[in-house]
Enzyme design. Sequence first.
Site, PDB file in Angstrom:
ATOM      1  N   LYS A  66       0.621  -1.094   0.008  1.00  0.00           N
ATOM      2  CA  LYS A  66       0.157   0.081   0.091  1.00  0.00           C
ATOM      3  C   LYS A  66       1.120   1.106   0.022  1.00  0.00           C
ATOM      4  O   LYS A  66       0.383   2.301  -0.551  1.00  0.00           O
ATOM      5  CB  LYS A  66      -1.048   0.136   1.270  1.00  0.00           C
ATOM      6  CG  LYS A  66      -2.273  -1.075   1.049  1.00  0.00           C
ATOM      7  CD  LYS A  66      -3.129  -0.706   2.215  1.00  0.00           C
ATOM      8  CE  LYS A  66      -4.275  -2.055   2.072  1.00  0.00           C
ATOM      9  NZ  LYS A  66      -5.178  -1.667   3.119  1.00  0.00           N
ATOM     10  N   ASP A 102     -10.041   3.233   2.233  1.00  0.00           N
ATOM     11  CA  ASP A 102     -10.165   2.515   3.457  1.00  0.00           C
ATOM     12  C   ASP A 102     -10.663   3.360   4.721  1.00  0.00           C
ATOM     13  O   ASP A 102     -11.484   3.083   5.314  1.00  0.00           O
ATOM     14  CB  ASP A 102      -8.516   1.978   3.886  1.00  0.00           C
ATOM     15  CG  ASP A 102      -8.294   0.551   3.380  1.00  0.00           C
ATOM     16  OD1 ASP A 102      -9.153  -0.116   2.810  1.00  0.00           O
ATOM     17  OD2 ASP A 102      -6.933   0.396   3.380  1.00  0.00           O
ATOM     18  N   VAL A 154       4.493   3.751  20.970  1.00  0.00           N
ATOM     19  CA  VAL A 154       4.074   5.214  21.242  1.00  0.00           C
ATOM     20  C   VAL A 154       4.805   6.181  20.125  1.00  0.00           C
ATOM     21  O   VAL A 154       3.966   6.992  19.625  1.00  0.00           O
ATOM     22  CB  VAL A 154       4.405   5.988  22.632  1.00  0.00           C
ATOM     23  CG1 VAL A 154       3.695   6.911  22.690  1.00  0.00           C
ATOM     24  CG2 VAL A 154       3.534   4.905  23.557  1.00  0.00           C
ATOM     25  N   TYR A 221     -12.572  -8.730  10.436  1.00  0.00           N
ATOM     26  CA  TYR A 221     -13.849  -9.392  10.092  1.00  0.00           C
ATOM     27  C   TYR A 221     -13.757 -11.029  10.143  1.00  0.00           C
ATOM     28  O   TYR A 221     -14.914 -11.623   9.861  1.00  0.00           O
ATOM     29  CB  TYR A 221     -14.383  -8.861   8.860  1.00  0.00           C
ATOM     30  CG  TYR A 221     -13.530  -8.684   7.616  1.00  0.00           C
ATOM     31  CD1 TYR A 221     -12.696  -7.805   7.365  1.00  0.00           C
ATOM     32  CD2 TYR A 221     -13.659 -10.019   6.732  1.00  0.00           C
ATOM     33  CE1 TYR A 221     -12.073  -7.776   6.203  1.00  0.00           C
ATOM     34  CE2 TYR A 221     -12.793 -10.144   5.891  1.00  0.00           C
ATOM     35  CZ  TYR A 221     -12.135  -9.097   5.280  1.00  0.00           C
ATOM     36  OH  TYR A 221     -11.162  -8.992   4.298  1.00  0.00           O
ATOM     37  N   GLY A 242     -15.471  -5.611  11.354  1.00  0.00           N
ATOM     38  CA  GLY A 242     -14.856  -5.027  10.106  1.00  0.00           C
ATOM     39  C   GLY A 242     -15.507  -5.168   9.005  1.00  0.00           C
ATOM     40  O   GLY A 242     -15.033  -4.860   7.969  1.00  0.00           O
TER      41      GLY A 242
HETATM   42  P1  NAP Z   1       0.059  -2.962  10.380  1.00  0.00           P
HETATM   43  O1  NAP Z   1       0.230  -1.854   9.555  1.00  0.00           O
HETATM   44  O2  NAP Z   1       1.030  -4.166  10.547  1.00  0.00           O
HETATM   45  O3  NAP Z   1      -0.240  -2.352  11.730  1.00  0.00           O
HETATM   46  C1  NAP Z   1      -0.606  -3.063  12.824  1.00  0.00           C
HETATM   47  C2  NAP Z   1      -0.791  -2.275  14.196  1.00  0.00           C
HETATM   48  O4  NAP Z   1      -1.265  -3.170  15.395  1.00  0.00           O
HETATM   49  C3  NAP Z   1       0.392  -1.271  14.709  1.00  0.00           C
HETATM   50  O5  NAP Z   1       0.098  -0.137  15.096  1.00  0.00           O
HETATM   51  C4  NAP Z   1       1.297  -2.545  15.745  1.00  0.00           C
HETATM   52  O6  NAP Z   1       1.689  -1.802  16.714  1.00  0.00           O
HETATM   53  C5  NAP Z   1      -0.177  -3.040  16.389  1.00  0.00           C
HETATM   54  N1  NAP Z   1       0.264  -4.325  16.849  1.00  0.00           N
HETATM   55  C6  NAP Z   1       0.411  -5.553  15.965  1.00  0.00           C
HETATM   56  N2  NAP Z   1       0.700  -6.472  16.804  1.00  0.00           N
HETATM   57  C7  NAP Z   1       0.322  -6.049  18.066  1.00  0.00           C
HETATM   58  C8  NAP Z   1       0.479  -6.816  19.364  1.00  0.00           C
HETATM   59  N3  NAP Z   1       0.788  -7.985  19.647  1.00  0.00           N
HETATM   60  N4  NAP Z   1      -0.093  -5.943  20.559  1.00  0.00           N
HETATM   61  C9  NAP Z   1      -0.188  -4.969  20.438  1.00  0.00           C
HETATM   62  N5  NAP Z   1      -0.289  -4.049  19.136  1.00  0.00           N
HETATM   63  C10 NAP Z   1       0.148  -4.763  18.128  1.00  0.00           C
HETATM   64  O7  NAP Z   1      -1.496  -3.670  10.077  1.00  0.00           O
HETATM   65  P2  NAP Z   1      -2.814  -3.126   9.166  1.00  0.00           P
HETATM   66  O8  NAP Z   1      -2.559  -3.176   7.790  1.00  0.00           O
HETATM   67  O9  NAP Z   1      -2.661  -1.568   9.904  1.00  0.00           O
HETATM   68  O10 NAP Z   1      -3.658  -4.197   9.676  1.00  0.00           O
HETATM   69  C11 NAP Z   1      -4.253  -4.117  11.049  1.00  0.00           C
HETATM   70  C12 NAP Z   1      -5.828  -4.902  11.086  1.00  0.00           C
HETATM   71  O11 NAP Z   1      -6.643  -4.424  10.259  1.00  0.00           O
HETATM   72  C13 NAP Z   1      -5.407  -6.387  10.583  1.00  0.00           C
HETATM   73  O12 NAP Z   1      -6.080  -7.154  11.320  1.00  0.00           O
HETATM   74  C14 NAP Z   1      -6.196  -6.499   9.055  1.00  0.00           C
HETATM   75  O13 NAP Z   1      -6.715  -7.491   8.646  1.00  0.00           O
HETATM   76  C15 NAP Z   1      -7.382  -5.199   9.352  1.00  0.00           C
HETATM   77  N6  NAP Z   1      -7.816  -4.424   8.318  1.00  0.00           N
HETATM   78  C16 NAP Z   1      -9.206  -4.635   8.151  1.00  0.00           C
HETATM   79  C17 NAP Z   1      -9.673  -3.713   7.148  1.00  0.00           C
HETATM   80  C18 NAP Z   1     -11.384  -3.890   6.747  1.00  0.00           C
HETATM   81  O14 NAP Z   1     -11.486  -3.508   5.817  1.00  0.00           O
HETATM   82  N7  NAP Z   1     -11.925  -4.371   7.619  1.00  0.00           N
HETATM   83  C19 NAP Z   1      -8.859  -2.895   6.288  1.00  0.00           C
HETATM   84  C20 NAP Z   1      -7.584  -3.031   6.366  1.00  0.00           C
HETATM   85  C21 NAP Z   1      -6.914  -3.912   7.534  1.00  0.00           C
HETATM   86  P3  NAP Z   1       3.282  -1.338  16.674  1.00  0.00           P
HETATM   87  O15 NAP Z   1       3.279   0.074  16.050  1.00  0.00           O
HETATM   88  O16 NAP Z   1       3.606  -1.150  18.065  1.00  0.00           O
HETATM   89  O17 NAP Z   1       4.040  -2.262  15.692  1.00  0.00           O
END
Ligand code: NAP
Length: 280
Positions: A66, A102, A154, A221, A242
């Site tokens: 992305k 998004d 943070v 979701y 979601g």
């Molecule tokens: P990402 O860029 O990898 O970001 C993940 C975030 O979660 C970061 O802030 C990370 O914190 C935090 N995190 C990861 N593991 C953690 C843990 N064990 N404990 C606490 N915090 C944790 O991922 P993303 O692309 O944003 O996606 C995140 C979620 O959203 C996924 O489950 C994805 O499937 C979902 N999603 C859903 C939709 C939808 O249409 N419904 C669309 C997009 C994404 P740090 O900064 O500390 O690493």
Amino acid sequence: MIKVYGVIGDPISHSVSPDIHNDAFSRYNLNSFYHHFHVTPTKLEDAVKGMKAIGVRGFNVTIPHKTAIIPHLDEVDETARAIGAVNTVVNRNGRFVGYNTDGFGYLLALKEEYNQSLDDKRILLIGAGGAARGIYCTLVKEGIANVDIANRTVEKAKELVNDCPYENHTRVFSIHEAETNLNQYDILINTTPEGMSPHTERMPLQLHKLKNDAFVSDIIYNPLKTKLLEAAEQKQAMIQNGLGMFAFQAALAFEIWTGIFPEVERMKQIVLNKLGGTEC
Ligand code: NAP
């Protein structure tokens, strides 16, 4: 001639996007076809060039491309640039233009399911990754100024606030601080993958201090009801998963490509059928 659309990502075979877009293309008789393409990071540039060469009309972009795709596009819309991520590309006369649906997809789903004014509400966003960037920037761009962020790292949440060019009153917390201050918030939005299949036993934070009439939204979701949403329901909170965000971001992408805003409920139903679940 049939128009070709698609989604690129790594991994990608699990994607339900072909099901919902092919259904919409056929429903509106658009003689178009949508396919998932497995593109690894080292092949991203070649893939974009190849899609342009063969005249692909539009495509979605998912993990991990992305942000990386931005330098390979001819133009990027203002909101997608502020967010720093593109999830939808349209071919305009041979030029690839990038958008991010998004954040606005999330906002439409929130407005539909929360069904109250957001203006005076205090919102806590948990997480500061890619999805959080889209949601945060869209909320503050829309004038919803009371959005705070809690994140494991943070510094990353601070970066997100600094990168977003719209006026805000955001405060940034650790997850522990957020748990302590939870009773200040009307709406909680989980954007971390904590609780997503296969790690369904996990929760991003504890809800002991959740307000009685809070609204808890999880952008996961799969499963449809995460452990966080189960815990929120036990505390009489309203909950949202979601699915709405997923369907609305897809509908907005479809509209960018075709000018038609498709039936969102039908898109949700296709995802539900595929996941084998019912709406919570
Ligand atoms: P990402 O860029 O990898 O970001 C993940 C975030 O979660 C970061 O802030 C990370 O914190 C935090 N995190 C990861 N593991 C953690 C843990 N064990 N404990 C606490 N915090 C944790 O991922 P993303 O692309 O944003 O996606 C995140 C979620 O959203 C996924 O489950 C994805 O499937 C979902 N999603 C859903 C939709 C939808 O249409 N419904 C669309 C997009 C994404 P740090 O900064 O500390 O690493």
